[in-house]
Design a protein around this motif. Structure first.
Motif, mmCIF file in Angstrom:
data_model
loop_
_atom_site.group_PDB
_atom_site.id
_atom_site.type_symbol
_atom_site.label_atom_id
_atom_site.label_comp_id
_atom_site.label_asym_id
_atom_site.label_seq_id
_atom_site.Cartn_x
_atom_site.Cartn_y
_atom_site.Cartn_z
ATOM 1 N N UNK A 103 0.282 -40.993 16.844
ATOM 2 C CA UNK A 103 -0.212 -41.073 15.456
ATOM 3 C C UNK A 103 -1.607 -40.463 15.339
ATOM 4 N N UNK A 104 -2.434 -40.731 16.336
ATOM 5 C CA UNK A 104 -3.792 -40.185 16.323
ATOM 6 C C UNK A 104 -3.761 -38.658 16.414
ATOM 7 N N UNK A 105 -2.882 -38.117 17.246
ATOM 8 C CA UNK A 105 -2.807 -36.663 17.424
ATOM 9 C C UNK A 105 -2.232 -35.968 16.206
ATOM 10 N N UNK A 106 -1.386 -36.643 15.442
ATOM 11 C CA UNK A 106 -0.715 -36.028 14.308
ATOM 12 C C UNK A 106 -1.548 -36.131 13.033
ATOM 13 N N UNK A 107 -2.649 -36.849 13.070
ATOM 14 C CA UNK A 107 -3.497 -36.960 11.889
ATOM 15 C C UNK A 107 -3.978 -35.582 11.457
ATOM 16 N N UNK A 108 -4.285 -35.465 10.188
ATOM 17 C CA UNK A 108 -4.705 -34.182 9.627
ATOM 18 C C UNK A 108 -5.913 -33.632 10.378
ATOM 19 N N UNK A 109 -5.788 -32.409 10.844
ATOM 20 C CA UNK A 109 -6.885 -31.741 11.508
ATOM 21 C C UNK A 109 -6.970 -31.968 13.003
ATOM 22 N N UNK A 110 -6.317 -32.991 13.529
ATOM 23 C CA UNK A 110 -6.430 -33.289 14.957
ATOM 24 C C UNK A 110 -5.788 -32.195 15.799
ATOM 25 N N UNK A 111 -4.622 -31.738 15.392
ATOM 26 C CA UNK A 111 -3.940 -30.688 16.153
ATOM 27 C C UNK A 111 -4.759 -29.405 16.110
ATOM 28 N N UNK A 112 -5.325 -29.104 14.955
ATOM 29 C CA UNK A 112 -6.163 -27.911 14.839
ATOM 30 C C UNK A 112 -7.356 -27.996 15.786
ATOM 31 N N UNK A 113 -7.992 -29.166 15.876
ATOM 32 C CA UNK A 113 -9.136 -29.333 16.778
ATOM 33 C C UNK A 113 -8.727 -29.148 18.234
ATOM 34 N N UNK A 114 -7.567 -29.672 18.585
ATOM 35 C CA UNK A 114 -7.080 -29.518 19.960
ATOM 36 C C UNK A 114 -6.844 -28.050 20.270
ATOM 37 N N UNK A 115 -6.207 -27.331 19.350
ATOM 38 C CA UNK A 115 -5.928 -25.907 19.559
ATOM 39 C C UNK A 115 -7.229 -25.116 19.651
ATOM 40 N N UNK A 116 -8.181 -25.394 18.775
ATOM 41 C CA UNK A 116 -9.468 -24.695 18.806
ATOM 42 C C UNK A 116 -10.205 -24.950 20.119
ATOM 43 N N UNK A 117 -10.180 -26.176 20.598
ATOM 44 C CA UNK A 117 -10.830 -26.511 21.861
ATOM 45 C C UNK A 117 -10.195 -25.750 23.018
#
Length: 95
Positions: free
Chosen positions: A21-35
């Motif tokens: 649930x934490x990973x699917x929150x809005x923007x979380x996946x984008x932050x992971x990909x950017x990192x």
């Protein structure tokens, strides 16, 4: 009454669900990909800088050649990019 293994399994499932649930929150996946993109680009640039240093010196890291420049560690610098700052370890050459 639940056994210890059943309780452990339930607790593990609850923790896994919370992480998803934490990973699917809005923007979380984008932050992971950017990192991850920043890490890959930084690693590639650092390897290239190290290769350029070795090409300049023309010898292996612990080989001694009288009168030639020597390695003097790294300077940490940050380079702005599309996804934030890239961490670069710039090799320093003495003399």
């Amino acid at each position: 009454m639940l056994t210890v293994s059943q309780t452990t399994e339930r607790l593990g499932n609850l923790m896994a669900r919370a992480k998803v649930r934490q990973a699917v929150q809005a923007g979380a996946i984008r932050n992971i990909v950017e990192t991850e993109i920043n890490a890959v680009i930084s690693e590639a640039l650092n390897e290239r800088l190290k290769a350029e240093q070795e090409a300049l010196l023309g010898r292996s890291p612990y080989e001694r050649v009288p009168g030639s420049p020597s390695r003097n560690g790294f300077k940490v610098t940050f380079l702005p990019s599309l996804f934030g700052k890239l961490l670069l370890r710039r090799p320093v050459v003495r003399r």
